[in-house]
Write a protein that holds these residues in place. Structure first.
Motif, PDB file in Angstrom:
ATOM      1  N   GLY A   1       3.603   0.806  -0.849  1.00 21.63           N
ATOM      2  CA  GLY A   1       3.450   2.095  -1.505  1.00 21.63           C
ATOM      3  C   GLY A   1       2.437   2.989  -0.837  1.00 21.63           C
ATOM      4  O   GLY A   1       2.748   4.134  -0.452  1.00 21.63           O
ATOM      5  N   ASN A   2       1.210   2.482  -0.676  1.00 24.02           N
ATOM      6  CA  ASN A   2       0.128   3.309  -0.136  1.00 24.02           C
ATOM      7  C   ASN A   2       0.204   3.468   1.372  1.00 24.02           C
ATOM      8  O   ASN A   2       0.123   4.582   1.897  1.00 24.02           O
ATOM      9  CB  ASN A   2      -1.222   2.713  -0.536  1.00 24.02           C
ATOM     10  CG  ASN A   2      -2.391   3.436   0.088  1.00 24.02           C
ATOM     11  OD1 ASN A   2      -3.083   2.906   0.955  1.00 24.02           O
ATOM     12  ND2 ASN A   2      -2.621   4.667  -0.326  1.00 24.02           N
ATOM     13  N   SER A   3       0.336   2.364   2.084  1.00 22.43           N
ATOM     14  CA  SER A   3       0.246   2.413   3.542  1.00 22.43           C
ATOM     15  C   SER A   3       1.501   2.990   4.186  1.00 22.43           C
ATOM     16  O   SER A   3       1.408   3.828   5.093  1.00 22.43           O
ATOM     17  CB  SER A   3      -0.012   1.008   4.097  1.00 22.43           C
ATOM     18  OG  SER A   3      -1.095   0.403   3.445  1.00 22.43           O
ATOM     19  N   ILE A   4       2.671   2.546   3.720  1.00 15.28           N
ATOM     20  CA  ILE A   4       3.908   2.943   4.389  1.00 15.28           C
ATOM     21  C   ILE A   4       4.497   4.222   3.789  1.00 15.28           C
ATOM     22  O   ILE A   4       4.664   5.231   4.482  1.00 15.28           O
ATOM     23  CB  ILE A   4       4.925   1.788   4.350  1.00 15.28           C
ATOM     24  CG1 ILE A   4       4.354   0.593   5.120  1.00 15.28           C
ATOM     25  CG2 ILE A   4       6.260   2.234   4.939  1.00 15.28           C
ATOM     26  CD1 ILE A   4       5.218  -0.645   5.105  1.00 15.28           C
ATOM     27  N   LEU A   5       4.802   4.200   2.471  1.00 15.96           N
ATOM     28  CA  LEU A   5       5.454   5.369   1.879  1.00 15.96           C
ATOM     29  C   LEU A   5       4.526   6.591   1.860  1.00 15.96           C
ATOM     30  O   LEU A   5       4.947   7.695   2.206  1.00 15.96           O
ATOM     31  CB  LEU A   5       5.935   5.041   0.463  1.00 15.96           C
ATOM     32  CG  LEU A   5       7.107   4.055   0.377  1.00 15.96           C
ATOM     33  CD1 LEU A   5       7.513   3.826  -1.077  1.00 15.96           C
ATOM     34  CD2 LEU A   5       8.295   4.560   1.184  1.00 15.96           C
TER      35      LEU A   5
END
Length: 458
Positions: A97-101
């Motif tokens: 959620g945080n790093s990729i999206l």
């Protein structure tokens, strides 16, 4: 036009906020998700890598699909990532959620912010005002992120900080209804996939090397050299494609513009100073002085106020002074701020001893952030804004990463018993490099039609 500017400035705010507020939530997240501090730091690192890898391709996609469409798509991806992070049951989902999206969303939405600001505000002072608002909220997001994140985490939980991000994204999407893309998308525009892969790999290697600086100096050097070689391969490939009449991801002719090159260097060092100072002072306050996240954030309010005051004055300042004058003055004030910070903080146990220096640093960086962006964006015509915006944001992100890495390396290595002072002095020396670079900028207004700004092939 203020209604158009509001969503663009808010978008820069939330992305800058996301890049700095996680630092005060590391302990809470690691305890809640039953992981280590290193695991949460890995999530932050991957976020930086994703942004570095995709910012240039993200800028180029705006030509093919349109600036507003990419902006809204980036907001949607970012919003989903924020909600997924808020509900994360473990580290893996948080990274997704945080790093990729959120990283992908940022890379899609940030280049359109700068492209649309350039295209919608065509007059020098109005563009200065617009960029002043965007950079003011960006600076506030970066400087006040630890305070806002600390307050939300302490009052509710770290998950609420991600819900806050999602709510701001919804507000931006609603406000974006007033935005109209000045240029139609070009579905026939080709996308250089091979170039995107090479640029992504090269930037990931460079950023990874920078972030590895506080662990292994030789690993840092190796990764940066390898990344530089891949980026050299990318530029040689782009030059060959351009000569063959093809459309590369990033035209080498962008780097034939002396004014833009100088502006990019000043941008890089400005963000290096901002994030490096934030890291050093925050670390010192929490590790040496024993302050918590909220106390640390309150002290940083001085820098936030300085950034806000000088950034919002950008339009008035642009009417009276040349961009070069503002950038040079900004560096002088920021470097003086570092000196005041060292002189007062080292001789006083009071937390307020940090305020005068941080205020000057904020004022100085607020003075030069806006004109530096304006110089770079104004050096190219409308049809090249996709390319230069992606490049500009990548250079700024590299500056942020480099500032944190340089400061972190000195603090961790313990080269001197006064590691805090050594780190700040190093940042001041790098600030002097930015000052010298700014001196060589042209004295007059920058225009994409001047000889100093060749268009090159498009």
């Amino acid at each position: 036009m203020r209604g158009v500017l509001a969503p663009l400035a808010l978008a820069q705010f939330i992305c800058s906020f996301a890049g700095s507020n996680m630092n005060v939530m590391i302990n809470d997240i690691s305890e809640d998700l039953d992981t280590s501090v290193q695991g949460v730091q890995l999530a932050i690192t991957i976020f930086l890598l994703v942004m570095a890898a995709l910012m240039i391709p993200g800028g180029k996609l705006t030509d093919r699909y349109g600036r507003k469409r990419c902006f809204l798509a980036g907001l949607a991806v970012y919003g989903v990532g924020a909600l997924l992070s808020a509900a994360a049951p473990g580290l893996g989902v948080l990274i997704l959620g945080n790093s990729i999206l959120e990283g992908v969303g940022t890379a899609l939405l940030i280049p359109p912010v700068y492209i649309l600001t350039t295209l919608l505000f065509t007059e020098v002072t109005s563009r200065a005002r617009a960029f002043g608002a965007v950079m003011a909220l960006g600076g506030i997001g970066a400087a006040a992120g630890p305070l806002i994140g600390g307050l939300i985490t302490s009052a509710i939980s770290w998950r609420a900080a991600f819900v806050f991000q999602a709510l701001v994204i919804v507000l931006i999407i609603i406000l974006s209804r007033r935005i109209e893309d000045p240029l139609p998308p070009d579905p026939t525009s080709t996308f250089d996939t091979a170039g995107a892969i090479l640029s992504a790999v090269g930037l990931v290697l460079v950023v990874t090397g920078i972030l590895a600086a506080d662990n292994n100096v030789w690993l840092m050097i190796g990764l940066i050299v390898l990344g530089a070689l891949v980026l050299l391969w990318f530029f040689r490939s782009a030059r060959a494609k351009e000569r063959a009449g093809e459309q590369p991801l990033l035209s080498p002719s962008l780097f034939r513009n002396r004014t833009s090159n100088l502006g990019l260097v000043t941008q890089n060092i400005q963000w290096l100073l901002l994030m490096g100072t934030s890291f050093v002072v925050a670390t010192y306050l929490q590790v040496v002085r024993g302050y918590d996240a909220i106390q640390t954030g309150v002290i940083f309010t001085a820098a936030t106020l300085g950034l806000l005051a000088s950034s919002l004055a950008a339009e008035r300042l642009a009417r009276r002074w040349a961009q070069r004058t503002l950038i040079v003055t900004g560096f002088v004030v920021a470097i003086a701020g570092v000196g005041v910070l060292l002189a007062l903080a080292s001789g006083s146990p009071s937390a307020w001893a940090f305020a005068p220096g941080l205020l000057l640093i904020g004022l100085g960086l607020g003075l030069c952030l806006t004109p530096s962006v304006n110089v770079v964006q104004s050096s190219f015509p409308d049809e090249r804004q996709g390319e230069i915006s992606g490049l500009s944001r990548s250079v700024s992100n590299l500056g942020s990463s480099f500032g944190t890495a340089v400061a972190g390396t000195i603090l961790v290595a313990g080269l001197t018993t006064h590691a805090y002072g050594a780190a700040m002095i190093t940042l001041a020396v790098l600030g002097l490099v930015g000052l010298v670079t700014a001196v060589f900028l042209p004295r007059g207004p920058v225009s994409s039609t001047t000889p100093s700004a060749p268009h090159g092939p498009t």
